[in-house]
Design an enzyme around this catalytic site. Structure first.
Site, PDB file in Angstrom:
ATOM      1  N   GLY A  36      60.348  58.298  -3.236  1.00 15.67           N
ATOM      2  CA  GLY A  36      60.496  56.922  -2.747  1.00 15.67           C
ATOM      3  C   GLY A  36      60.854  56.029  -3.904  1.00 15.67           C
ATOM      4  N   HIS A  37      62.071  55.540  -3.914  1.00 14.74           N
ATOM      5  CA  HIS A  37      62.495  54.656  -4.994  1.00 14.74           C
ATOM      6  C   HIS A  37      62.828  53.307  -4.387  1.00 14.74           C
ATOM      7  CE1 HIS A  37      63.990  58.053  -7.816  1.00 14.74           C
ATOM      8  NE2 HIS A  37      63.062  58.499  -6.993  1.00 14.74           N
TER       9      HIS A  37
END
Ligand code: IMP
Length: 444
Positions: A40-41
């Site tokens: 998750g960026h």
């Protein structure tokens, strides 16, 4: 410095996306080297928030060539959806996907979910990451290149799926929309269904699929600036992490070489991303963990918005842990550090840092290998003075003028961490936006 690696120094969610994005402004290539859509960026650019799961953080820059390296596990449906979402926001990223990357199948997601439901306790993202890497290591997996060859794809699936259906049955799992017992009696129609679906993905991905090793070496010859972007963090590494509460790939900087085909001899810098405190999602030992219901733990969760990008789960929170970080510096060969979310510590009366563990009455600065030892380890803390919440104008001023413009206690904290780790802290994050960063290469 043409080739740099960005790695998370803790259990992921350190803010790698923001730092990679910061570096990507001057980069020609951003390549991911491991993991899949478990990552998750969050990247904020021009006031717009982009939540990336599989795509590299360079996708918001038109000039960047993004690469999904051979070390990834790619869920083609999730990949195409994420790309569609970015295109709908008006972005048109340049993307190349390795023909050698492993493919996640629906059976992998089902197996991942079944293990979790059976009480494995790892708290995976249920995206099929572990089972897809298992099949890669078992030499039975499907690779992205296979999606472009429907006959070969059918053959591979016919060899793999019946065995995996039997495993799913043994784990008391289910395949949504299918009767598992019927599939076990005759898997042929299911194999044909998946072969058709995945050949369709292959058709859609064809223009993007290539030999990324050759592409990256062409870029190297042209002296391009290349950023190799890690996902998750050092202590989720399958070898160096808090096994078995880890992900199934090498998240550390060594993985950047095997996962892209870029050799270690051309890597000039390794950027370690350290959150100013610690978080962890999922199960597993966490020596400096705090209760999220009150006091500092509640503050960190709420002020730091510590909820997962992929699954929305609340992250566990705790003080900074130098036992972990010293090991992270060693295994990654960090040449510089970005310390993120320093602003989140603002408003706390005091700040603690774990300098050693007490395991059964014996103090150690070495990271124990066994989960059982980590589970009983007690943190030995050093305490620092706190500082007030940083207001908007203080953040703008410090971003322009450097560390010296921060409250004394905040500056002391940064310098103490730098001294303890013996690696220069070059970037200090003091807010979520790209511009809310102190660049000490510029300001000292
Ligand atoms: P998996 O990668 O889905 O197999 O999950 C294995 C472990 O890694 C679980 O504890 C997950 O919560 C954790 N994990 C996977 N991806 C991330 C991430 O991007 N950030 C933080 N934790 C992650």
């Amino acid at each position: 410095m043409p080739v740099s690696v960005v790695v998370g120094a803790q259990w992921g969610d350190e803010g790698k996306g923001k730092v990679t994005d910061f570096l990507a402004e001057n980069a020609d290539v951003v390549a991911r080297y491991q993991g899949g859509n478990n990552a998750g960026h969050t990247v904020i650019a021009n006031g717009v928030e982009h939540k990336l799961k599989l795509l590299p953080s360079g996708v918001i820059h038109d000039h960047v060539q993004n690469v999904l390296g051979n070390g990834l596990v790619v869920d083609p449906g999730a990949f195409l959806d994420e790309l569609k979402g970015l295109r709908a926001k008006g972005l048109n990223p340049k993307i190349a996907v390795s023909d050698r990357a492993a493919v996640i199948l629906p059976i992998h997601r089902a197996l991942d979910g079944a293990s979790e439901d059976a009480g494995a306790g790892i708290g995976t993202t249920r995206r099929g990451i572990g089972p897809a890497y298992t099949d890669k290591a078992a030499r039975m997996g499907v690779r992205v290149g296979d999606l472009l060859d429907p006959a070969a794809l059918r053959e591979r699936l016919a060899a793999l799926i019946p065995e995996r259906l039997a495993l799913l049955k043994a784990r008391r799992g289910a395949l949504p929309g299918h009767d598992l017992d019927a599939l076990l009696r005759d898997p042929t129609p299911y194999v044909a269904e998946i072969a058709k679906e995945y050949a369709g993905y292959g058709e859609a991905m064809k223009p993007l699929v290539t030999d990324t090793v050759a592409l990256l070496h062409e870029k190297l010859e042209a002296n391009a600036e290349i950023v190799l972007e890690g996902a998750q963090g050092t202590f989720l590494d399958i070898d160096h992490g808090t096994y078995p509460f880890v992900t199934s790939s090498n998240t550390t900087s060594g993985g950047a070489c095997t996962g892209t085909g870029i050799p270690p001899t051309v890597i000039d810098s390794v950027f370690g991303i350290v959150k100013a405190y610690t978080t962890r999602v999922g199960g597993g030992p966490f020596v400096t963990e705090l209760s999220h219901e009150e006091g500092v733990g509640k503050h960190l969760t709420e002020v730091g918005h510590e909820f997962g990008t992929v699954t929305g789960r609340r992250r566990r929170t705790g003080w900074l842990d130098l036992v972990l970080l010293r090991r992270a510096v060693q295994v990654n060969g960090m040449t510089s550090i970005a310390l993120t979310k320093l602003d989140v510590l603002g408003g706390l009366p005091e700040i603690k840092v774990c300098v050693a563990y007490d395991v059964n009455g014996t103090q150690t600065t070495r990271l124990p290998a066994r989960t059982e030892d980590l589970a009983i380890a007690k943190p030995v803390y050093e305490t620092f003075g706190g500082f007030d919440t940083l207001g908007k104008s203080a953040i703008v001023k410090a971003s322009r003028e450097g560390l010296g413009a921060l409250p004394t206690e905040a500056r002391r904290y940064v310098e103490a961490v730098e001294d303890a780790l013996d690696v220069p802290i070059e970037l200090v994050g003091i807010g979520p936006g790209r511009e809310q960063t102190i660049d000490r290469r510029v300001h000292g």
